[in-house]
Motif scaffolding. Structure first.
Motif, PDB file in Angstrom:
ATOM      1  N   ILE A   1      84.263   9.971  -5.409  1.00  0.00           N
ATOM      2  CA  ILE A   1      85.418   9.216  -4.926  1.00  0.00           C
ATOM      3  C   ILE A   1      85.245   9.025  -3.428  1.00  0.00           C
ATOM      4  O   ILE A   1      85.115  10.001  -2.678  1.00  0.00           O
ATOM      5  CB  ILE A   1      86.734   9.988  -5.208  1.00  0.00           C
ATOM      6  CG1 ILE A   1      86.806  10.405  -6.686  1.00  0.00           C
ATOM      7  CG2 ILE A   1      87.949   9.162  -4.802  1.00  0.00           C
ATOM      8  CD1 ILE A   1      86.766   9.287  -7.687  1.00  0.00           C
ATOM      9  N   GLN A   2      85.231   7.768  -3.005  1.00  0.00           N
ATOM     10  CA  GLN A   2      84.997   7.489  -1.580  1.00  0.00           C
ATOM     11  C   GLN A   2      86.025   8.220  -0.724  1.00  0.00           C
ATOM     12  O   GLN A   2      87.146   8.477  -1.148  1.00  0.00           O
ATOM     13  CB  GLN A   2      85.060   5.986  -1.303  1.00  0.00           C
ATOM     14  CG  GLN A   2      83.975   5.177  -1.996  1.00  0.00           C
ATOM     15  CD  GLN A   2      82.569   5.414  -1.442  1.00  0.00           C
ATOM     16  OE1 GLN A   2      82.370   6.223  -0.545  1.00  0.00           O
ATOM     17  NE2 GLN A   2      81.591   4.716  -2.000  1.00  0.00           N
ATOM     18  N   GLU A   3      85.603   8.511   0.494  1.00  0.00           N
ATOM     19  CA  GLU A   3      86.377   9.351   1.403  1.00  0.00           C
ATOM     20  C   GLU A   3      87.852   8.920   1.493  1.00  0.00           C
ATOM     21  O   GLU A   3      88.750   9.752   1.517  1.00  0.00           O
ATOM     22  CB  GLU A   3      85.716   9.274   2.784  1.00  0.00           C
ATOM     23  CG  GLU A   3      86.193  10.280   3.771  1.00  0.00           C
ATOM     24  CD  GLU A   3      85.399  10.198   5.072  1.00  0.00           C
ATOM     25  OE1 GLU A   3      84.527   9.314   5.196  1.00  0.00           O
ATOM     26  OE2 GLU A   3      85.666  11.027   5.955  1.00  0.00           O
ATOM     27  N   ASP A   4      88.088   7.608   1.514  1.00  0.00           N
ATOM     28  CA  ASP A   4      89.450   7.105   1.682  1.00  0.00           C
ATOM     29  C   ASP A   4      90.020   6.575   0.367  1.00  0.00           C
ATOM     30  O   ASP A   4      90.977   5.803   0.362  1.00  0.00           O
ATOM     31  CB  ASP A   4      89.472   6.000   2.742  1.00  0.00           C
ATOM     32  CG  ASP A   4      88.344   5.010   2.535  1.00  0.00           C
ATOM     33  OD1 ASP A   4      87.822   4.943   1.404  1.00  0.00           O
ATOM     34  OD2 ASP A   4      87.978   4.307   3.480  1.00  0.00           O
TER      35      ASP A   4
ATOM     36  N   TYR B   1      83.691  12.527  -2.233  1.00  0.00           N
ATOM     37  CA  TYR B   1      83.911  13.803  -2.919  1.00  0.00           C
ATOM     38  C   TYR B   1      83.503  13.671  -4.391  1.00  0.00           C
ATOM     39  O   TYR B   1      83.881  12.693  -5.053  1.00  0.00           O
ATOM     40  CB  TYR B   1      85.384  14.204  -2.837  1.00  0.00           C
ATOM     41  CG  TYR B   1      85.811  14.850  -1.534  1.00  0.00           C
ATOM     42  CD1 TYR B   1      85.029  14.765  -0.387  1.00  0.00           C
ATOM     43  CD2 TYR B   1      87.005  15.547  -1.444  1.00  0.00           C
ATOM     44  CE1 TYR B   1      85.437  15.358   0.798  1.00  0.00           C
ATOM     45  CE2 TYR B   1      87.421  16.139  -0.260  1.00  0.00           C
ATOM     46  CZ  TYR B   1      86.632  16.039   0.865  1.00  0.00           C
ATOM     47  OH  TYR B   1      87.040  16.621   2.038  1.00  0.00           O
TER      48      TYR B   1
ATOM     49  N   GLY C   1      88.716  12.629   0.419  1.00  0.00           N
ATOM     50  CA  GLY C   1      88.735  12.894   1.845  1.00  0.00           C
ATOM     51  C   GLY C   1      90.070  12.598   2.508  1.00  0.00           C
ATOM     52  O   GLY C   1      90.289  12.991   3.655  1.00  0.00           O
ATOM     53  N   LEU C   2      90.972  11.907   1.821  1.00  0.00           N
ATOM     54  CA  LEU C   2      92.295  11.661   2.406  1.00  0.00           C
ATOM     55  C   LEU C   2      93.109  12.946   2.485  1.00  0.00           C
ATOM     56  O   LEU C   2      94.065  13.028   3.240  1.00  0.00           O
ATOM     57  CB  LEU C   2      93.084  10.641   1.585  1.00  0.00           C
ATOM     58  CG  LEU C   2      92.686   9.180   1.659  1.00  0.00           C
ATOM     59  CD1 LEU C   2      93.695   8.323   0.903  1.00  0.00           C
ATOM     60  CD2 LEU C   2      92.595   8.689   3.099  1.00  0.00           C
TER      61      LEU C   2
ATOM     62  N   TYR D   1      83.330  14.427  -8.503  1.00  0.00           N
ATOM     63  CA  TYR D   1      84.391  14.633  -9.494  1.00  0.00           C
ATOM     64  C   TYR D   1      83.777  14.504 -10.886  1.00  0.00           C
ATOM     65  O   TYR D   1      83.185  13.484 -11.208  1.00  0.00           O
ATOM     66  CB  TYR D   1      85.466  13.566  -9.287  1.00  0.00           C
ATOM     67  CG  TYR D   1      86.610  13.594 -10.268  1.00  0.00           C
ATOM     68  CD1 TYR D   1      87.593  14.574 -10.193  1.00  0.00           C
ATOM     69  CD2 TYR D   1      86.728  12.632 -11.268  1.00  0.00           C
ATOM     70  CE1 TYR D   1      88.662  14.597 -11.081  1.00  0.00           C
ATOM     71  CE2 TYR D   1      87.791  12.646 -12.155  1.00  0.00           C
ATOM     72  CZ  TYR D   1      88.753  13.630 -12.053  1.00  0.00           C
ATOM     73  OH  TYR D   1      89.801  13.641 -12.930  1.00  0.00           O
TER      74      TYR D   1
ATOM     75  N   ARG E   1      79.452  10.632   1.816  1.00  0.00           N
ATOM     76  CA  ARG E   1      80.614  11.322   2.376  1.00  0.00           C
ATOM     77  C   ARG E   1      81.714  11.430   1.324  1.00  0.00           C
ATOM     78  O   ARG E   1      82.793  11.935   1.606  1.00  0.00           O
ATOM     79  CB  ARG E   1      81.135  10.537   3.576  1.00  0.00           C
ATOM     80  CG  ARG E   1      80.144  10.440   4.718  1.00  0.00           C
ATOM     81  CD  ARG E   1      80.514   9.319   5.657  1.00  0.00           C
ATOM     82  NE  ARG E   1      81.748   9.592   6.353  1.00  0.00           N
ATOM     83  CZ  ARG E   1      81.825   9.854   7.653  1.00  0.00           C
ATOM     84  NH1 ARG E   1      80.732   9.898   8.378  1.00  0.00           N
ATOM     85  NH2 ARG E   1      82.978  10.079   8.223  1.00  0.00           N
TER      86      ARG E   1
ATOM     87  N   LYS F   1      84.078  20.069   3.673  1.00  0.00           N
ATOM     88  CA  LYS F   1      85.145  19.124   4.038  1.00  0.00           C
ATOM     89  C   LYS F   1      84.575  17.760   4.387  1.00  0.00           C
ATOM     90  O   LYS F   1      85.148  16.732   4.070  1.00  0.00           O
ATOM     91  CB  LYS F   1      85.885  19.657   5.276  1.00  0.00           C
ATOM     92  CG  LYS F   1      87.099  20.482   4.982  1.00  0.00           C
ATOM     93  CD  LYS F   1      87.657  21.047   6.251  1.00  0.00           C
ATOM     94  CE  LYS F   1      88.408  20.007   7.065  1.00  0.00           C
ATOM     95  NZ  LYS F   1      89.653  19.588   6.429  1.00  0.00           N
ATOM     96  N   THR F   2      83.442  17.790   5.084  1.00  0.00           N
ATOM     97  CA  THR F   2      82.848  16.538   5.550  1.00  0.00           C
ATOM     98  C   THR F   2      81.417  16.442   5.030  1.00  0.00           C
ATOM     99  O   THR F   2      80.460  16.649   5.773  1.00  0.00           O
ATOM    100  CB  THR F   2      82.842  16.487   7.081  1.00  0.00           C
ATOM    101  OG1 THR F   2      82.189  17.668   7.548  1.00  0.00           O
ATOM    102  CG2 THR F   2      84.231  16.447   7.637  1.00  0.00           C
TER     103      THR F   2
ATOM    104  N   ARG G   1      87.840  16.172  10.459  1.00  0.00           N
ATOM    105  CA  ARG G   1      86.976  17.102  11.183  1.00  0.00           C
ATOM    106  C   ARG G   1      87.791  17.966  12.128  1.00  0.00           C
ATOM    107  O   ARG G   1      87.441  19.091  12.425  1.00  0.00           O
ATOM    108  CB  ARG G   1      85.912  16.322  11.951  1.00  0.00           C
ATOM    109  CG  ARG G   1      84.841  15.772  11.025  1.00  0.00           C
ATOM    110  CD  ARG G   1      84.167  14.537  11.585  1.00  0.00           C
ATOM    111  NE  ARG G   1      83.190  14.017  10.642  1.00  0.00           N
ATOM    112  CZ  ARG G   1      83.505  13.285   9.563  1.00  0.00           C
ATOM    113  NH1 ARG G   1      84.772  12.991   9.285  1.00  0.00           N
ATOM    114  NH2 ARG G   1      82.555  12.859   8.760  1.00  0.00           N
TER     115      ARG G   1
ATOM    116  N   GLY H   1      91.659  17.293   3.660  1.00  0.00           N
ATOM    117  CA  GLY H   1      90.647  16.303   3.296  1.00  0.00           C
ATOM    118  C   GLY H   1      89.439  16.411   4.208  1.00  0.00           C
ATOM    119  O   GLY H   1      89.018  17.500   4.585  1.00  0.00           O
ATOM    120  N   SER H   2      88.909  15.275   4.582  1.00  0.00           N
ATOM    121  CA  SER H   2      87.669  15.275   5.367  1.00  0.00           C
ATOM    122  C   SER H   2      87.923  15.258   6.875  1.00  0.00           C
ATOM    123  O   SER H   2      87.012  14.943   7.641  1.00  0.00           O
ATOM    124  CB  SER H   2      86.819  14.067   4.978  1.00  0.00           C
ATOM    125  OG  SER H   2      87.554  12.884   5.227  1.00  0.00           O
TER     126      SER H   2
END
Lengths: 295, 371
Positions: free
Chosen positions: B147-150, B136, A85-86, B138, B134, B113-114, A133, A130-131
């Motif tokens: 993989i966590q969002e951040d 992604y 998401g980055l 893999y 939330r 995306k989200t 919005r 990425g995520s």
């Protein structure tokens, strides 16, 4: 007290060692024009935000300070590598001790061959990779020495903010029992989790969830039961710790619906007074005091 | 050379006619040839023969056709489409990629995306499970990770969506690789964490020796005996850790001339004897036993390193926006093929002894045979 002195000293050292600046628009008089979409520690679907998210159109992103570009990732040129998401992001190491990360960048705007950046140099453009919005910039600071994410607001000049934080709802929770204190002030004796919906009001309207303030204190009958500061996040035993003072993991503190568990209180039969004090970084404060009748 | 030659023996010296001498010469040559043939002869190097089998056009096909070939369907993600095709060249389905796709032989997860809840679907589009997240998705070695969002953490689930483990890390994940049991996670702070199949930490290692710490790429050998990483900047280093009783320890390290500040690709051969890693326009093949490295130049940006489990052929896809270069190598060090193809979207996959190459809207099957 020792911890407080340590935090103050660390902050002072940081301020002396680094002259970090916000990565968008260096002119101080225009900083306030960039709305903050989410602040450090914001509960995003049950996990904490590790930095600050700015709502911005496509704008140049400046290096917060001079340093070495240690890692950059572009989803298009690294299609076969780990996506997240980055989205497109750059990490700059400043003086070996702190690393700034700029994420949700416009895809393709990062010069992958660059190895150094001067303070204020354009390193990319804000985007919606990425995520993201909407078009924005996600800005993270990582303390290489103490191995933790730190709240950028602690080290970079504060934004103008005249609005008090909001305490929207407060709940007492025990197992599946949940009481909204706006509807009832009567409860039973024993231990209860205090869960609240709190946000800092200097935010963009589209922000998802509640934007974290800086400090939330929970008091019972005038005694502090928990003090939750959004100043750093670190990992311990494989879980992110959101409130370092009491080593509270996000799994305990953050509910998936955006609410935050402030702490646990024990009610004795009779009358008790529950108080919540919330402060933001600009020093704006909001407090509520709720009398509780315990059966 | 005279008309006669003398042969000395214990009886004295005697003389031989020219015919006899000629016969002996031939017999000697035959003898020497036989000795060489059976005693010292070396086999000729096998040649790689690539045999194009079929070409298929990829276009949108939302219907999921049954797979009538004997082999399991092959996943692909090419340009704006993803889906499966049969090994006999039939397109089973092809759908538009939303924000991204994680696809393996056994399942796929399409994501927005989200994302907030992700569905795990089989190649025939039946729902296997769902994961509210939330993060992604893999796929790596047919294991499904999120993989966590951040990039602050990772969790693994079964194909039915049941969580196997979840772990957060002290800084942003920059590199990740796994085999069937061991995972290696590289972090922005320069730490390498090696996890077992339940997510427990087997070893942590922070390679020093560089001015700037960071892990740029990592790989786990198929037999779990080795973990490799490219780390740091000024200088960059290659590290190979080997499994010991107490965890993983450094077996080999080398300073690298490269100055990458981006993800770097590494892969082990299927017998865990060789490590393939990326350098500036160069693929390096490290022989782990002899500690020797062969280097092969390629042009353009490296897109994929693909190692064939059956024959250890390594295919490298590199190029720029409108040309791809495909090179094939064989460990310990021979370049078998190098060709350039025009196109803008590429895909490369090896399965059994076949190579599937996607170029824009076409997928080509090539069967590889060593003769």
């Amino acid at each position: 007290m020792k911890k407080l002195i340590c935090v103050l000293l660390a902050t002072l050292c940081f301020s002396l060692l680094y002259s970090l600046d916000w990565p968008l628009l260096l002119a101080s008089d225009t900083k306030k024009d960039i709305p903050i979409a989410a602040t450090f520690g914001t509960n995003q679907g049950g996990r904490p935000l590790l930095g600050i998210m700015f709502e911005t159109p496509e704008l140049p992103v400046y290096a917060s300070d001079s340093g070495d570009i240690v890692f950059s990732f572009d989803p298009e040129s690294n299609a076969n590598v780990l996506q997240s998401g980055l989205g497109s992001f750059v990490a700059i190491n400043h003086n070996k001790d702190i690393t700034s990360v700029y994420a949700h960048l416009k895809t393709g705007s990062v010069a992958s061959a660059k190895t150094k950046a001067d303070k204020g140099e354009i390193i990319a453009f804000s985007g919606n990779s990425g995520s993201a919005r909407k078009n924005n910039l996600y800005f993270i600071l990582f303390d290489q020495l103490r191995k933790r994410y730190v709240n950028p607001s602690m080290f970079i000049a504060k934004f103008t903010d005249n609005k008090n934080p909001l305490i929207k709802t407060i709940y007492l929770v025990k197992g599946t029992n949940e009481y909204n204190l706006a509807q009832t002030r009567v409860t039973k004796q024993g231990s209860w989790d205090v869960v609240a919906e709190i946000e800092d009001s200097e935010t963009a309207s589209w922000a998802e969830g509640n934007i974290a303030p800086y400090k939330i204190s929970l008091l019972l009958n005038g005694t502090i039961k928990a003090q939750n500061n959004f100043d750093s996040i670190h990992e311990k035993d494989g879980v992110l710790i959101v409130f370092p003072k009491n080593e509270v993991p996000y799994t305990s503190a953050f509910l998936k619906d955006g609410r935050i568990k402030l702490g646990t209180v024990s009610f004795l039969r009779g009358k008790s007074n529950l108080e919540i004090i919330v402060q933001d970084f600009a020093g704006n404060e909001r407090s509520v005091s709720i009398p509780i009748f315990v059966e | 050379m005279g008309l006669y030659f003398r042969k000395r023996c214990h009886e004295g010296v005697f003389y031989m006619t020219e015919e006899k001498r000629h016969g002996l010469e031939i017999a000697g040559l035959v003898f020497l040839f036989l000795v060489y043939f059976f005693g010292f002869a070396q086999g000729l190097n096998l040649e790689l023969v690539l045999n194009p089998t079929w070409v298929m056009t990829v276009s949108e096909q939302n219907e999921f056709l049954p797979n009538t070939s004997k082999s399991s369907p092959v996943p692909f993600a090419l340009g704006s489409y993803y889906g499966y095709f049969a090994t006999d060249g039939k397109l089973l389905n092809a759908k538009q990629i939303d924000a991204g796709i994680a696809i393996s032989d056994d399942a796929f997860v399409s994501y927005h995306k989200t994302p907030d809840s992700l569905s795990i679907l089989s190649p025939s589009n039946s729902l296997l499970g769902s994961v509210p997240t939330r993060a992604y998705p893999y796929f790596d070695k047919d294991r499904l990770f999120f993989i966590q969002e951040d990039r602050s953490g990772v969790f693994e689930t079964t194909l039915s969506g049941q969580k196997i483990f979840q772990k957060d890390f002290s800084s942003i994940i920059t590199a990740f690789n796994t085999n069937t049991t061991v995972s290696a996670v590289g972090l922005l702070e320069g730490k390498l964490e090696i996890l077992d199949e339940k997510g427990a930490v087997i070893s942590t290692f922070s390679p020093g020796g560089s001015r700037l710490p960071v892990i740029l790429g990592t790989a786990v050998s198929p037999n779990s005996n080795f973990v490799a990483a490219i780390s740091g900047a000024d200088p960059e280093r290659l590290l190979v850790l080997s499994k010991r009783k107490t965890g993983y320890q450094v077996l080999f390290h080398e300073l690298l001339p490269s100055n990458f500040r981006r993800p770097v690709q590494l892969a082990f051969s299927s017998d865990s004897a060789y490590l393939f890693y990326e350098q500036e326009n160069t693929i390096c093949i490290l022989d782990l036993e002899k500690r020797t490295t062969q280097r092969f130049v390629y042009s353009g940006t490296l897109k994929t390193i693909s190692v064939n489990k059956e024959n250890d052929l390594i295919f490298v896809l590199s190029g720029n926006s409108n040309t791809a270069n495909i090179s094939a190598f064989k460990a310990p060090g021979s370049k078998l093929l190098a060709t350039a193809i025009h196109g803008s979207e590429f895909y490369l996959r090896q399965k059994d002894n076949s190579i599937y190459i996607g170029i824009d809207s076409k997928i080509l099957r090539i069967d590889a045979k060593e003769m």
